[in-house]
Motif scaffolding. Structure first.
Motif, short mmCIF file in Angstrom:
data_model
loop_
_atom_site.label_atom_id
_atom_site.label_comp_id
_atom_site.label_asym_id
_atom_site.label_seq_id
_atom_site.Cartn_x
_atom_site.Cartn_y
_atom_site.Cartn_z
N GLY A 49 0.81 -1.22 0.00
CA GLY A 49 0.00 0.00 0.00
C GLY A 49 0.84 1.26 0.00
O GLY A 49 0.34 2.34 0.33
N LYS A 50 2.10 1.15 -0.41
CA LYS A 50 3.00 2.31 -0.47
C LYS A 50 3.03 2.87 -1.89
O LYS A 50 2.60 2.20 -2.83
CB LYS A 50 4.41 1.88 -0.06
N ASP A 51 3.60 4.06 -2.03
CA ASP A 51 3.87 4.60 -3.36
C ASP A 51 4.76 3.58 -4.07
O ASP A 51 5.77 3.16 -3.54
CB ASP A 51 4.59 5.95 -3.24
N ARG A 52 4.39 3.20 -5.29
CA ARG A 52 5.13 2.12 -5.95
C ARG A 52 6.58 2.46 -6.24
O ARG A 52 7.40 1.57 -6.38
CB ARG A 52 4.41 1.66 -7.21
N LEU A 53 6.94 3.73 -6.32
CA LEU A 53 8.32 4.11 -6.59
C LEU A 53 9.09 4.48 -5.32
O LEU A 53 10.20 4.98 -5.40
CB LEU A 53 8.37 5.27 -7.59
N ALA A 54 8.51 4.23 -4.14
CA ALA A 54 9.20 4.56 -2.90
C ALA A 54 10.53 3.79 -2.83
O ALA A 54 10.55 2.57 -2.96
CB ALA A 54 8.32 4.20 -1.70
N PRO A 55 11.65 4.49 -2.65
CA PRO A 55 12.95 3.82 -2.67
C PRO A 55 13.37 3.21 -1.33
O PRO A 55 14.26 2.37 -1.30
CB PRO A 55 13.92 4.94 -3.05
N ASP A 56 12.71 3.60 -0.23
CA ASP A 56 13.15 3.14 1.08
C ASP A 56 12.85 1.67 1.29
O ASP A 56 11.83 1.15 0.87
CB ASP A 56 12.51 3.98 2.20
N HIS A 57 13.80 0.99 1.95
CA HIS A 57 13.66 -0.44 2.25
C HIS A 57 12.45 -0.62 3.16
O HIS A 57 12.34 0.04 4.19
CB HIS A 57 14.92 -0.95 2.94
N PRO A 58 11.54 -1.52 2.82
CA PRO A 58 10.33 -1.67 3.62
C PRO A 58 10.54 -2.37 4.96
O PRO A 58 9.61 -2.48 5.75
CB PRO A 58 9.40 -2.48 2.72
N GLY A 59 11.75 -2.82 5.23
CA GLY A 59 12.01 -3.48 6.51
C GLY A 59 11.65 -4.96 6.46
O GLY A 59 11.34 -5.50 5.41
N PRO A 60 11.67 -5.62 7.61
CA PRO A 60 11.35 -7.05 7.65
C PRO A 60 9.84 -7.25 7.51
O PRO A 60 9.09 -7.11 8.47
CB PRO A 60 11.84 -7.50 9.02
N ILE A 61 9.41 -7.51 6.32
CA ILE A 61 7.98 -7.64 6.03
C ILE A 61 7.70 -9.00 5.41
O ILE A 61 8.60 -9.68 4.94
CB ILE A 61 7.49 -6.53 5.07
N ALA A 62 6.44 -9.36 5.42
CA ALA A 62 5.98 -10.54 4.71
C ALA A 62 4.75 -10.13 3.91
O ALA A 62 3.94 -9.32 4.37
CB ALA A 62 5.63 -11.67 5.67
N VAL A 63 4.65 -10.64 2.70
CA VAL A 63 3.49 -10.36 1.86
C VAL A 63 2.84 -11.68 1.46
O VAL A 63 3.51 -12.70 1.33
CB VAL A 63 3.86 -9.55 0.60
#
Length: 124
Positions: A49-63
């Motif tokens: 649900g983030k801006d698709r071009l956001a460059p920042d690492h999303p962190g330890p996530i699971a999708v």
């Protein structure tokens, strides 16, 4: 996305990366060996649900991901293993360029034996 070789009914499974909010497809991926999936960083951003071009690492996530074929659907969680962010650089010329934009996800559980990654032909 390429076609996959597998035994049994999942002869051509497709991989969907799903949005965490509503489970709708956010993009596609390719099944790799050792429970890994290759997709685009912008697909992961969209799934979160983030801006698709956001460059920042999303962190330890699971999708959530879905591997689906003609007769079976397998849903699983995949954790972010590699992040190469999407970047744009117009170089002052107004051109839109993509650099990087890759993500590797690792499935949290083993897949059924009927699902296996594509067999790549050796390069000459």
């Amino acid at each position: 996305m390429g076609w996959f070789h597998a035994h049994g009914s999942l002869s051509r499974p497709a991989v969907s990366i799903l949005a965490k909010a509503d489970g709708r497809p956010a993009g596609a991926g390719v099944l790799l060996p050792r429970r890994h999936l290759l997709t685009c960083a912008h697909v992961v951003n969209s799934a979160l649900g983030k801006d698709r071009l956001a460059p920042d690492h999303p962190g330890p996530i699971a999708v959530p991901v879905r591997l689906h074929g003609p007769e079976h659907t397998v849903e699983a969680e995949a954790e972010l293993a590699v992040w190469i962010p999407p970047r744009t650089d117009d170089g002052g010329l107004g051109a839109f360029e993509w650099n990087g934009d890759l993500a590797v996800l690792r499935l949290s559980a083993a897949l059924p034996p009927a699902i296996e990654p594509p067999r790549w032909h050796p390069m000459a």
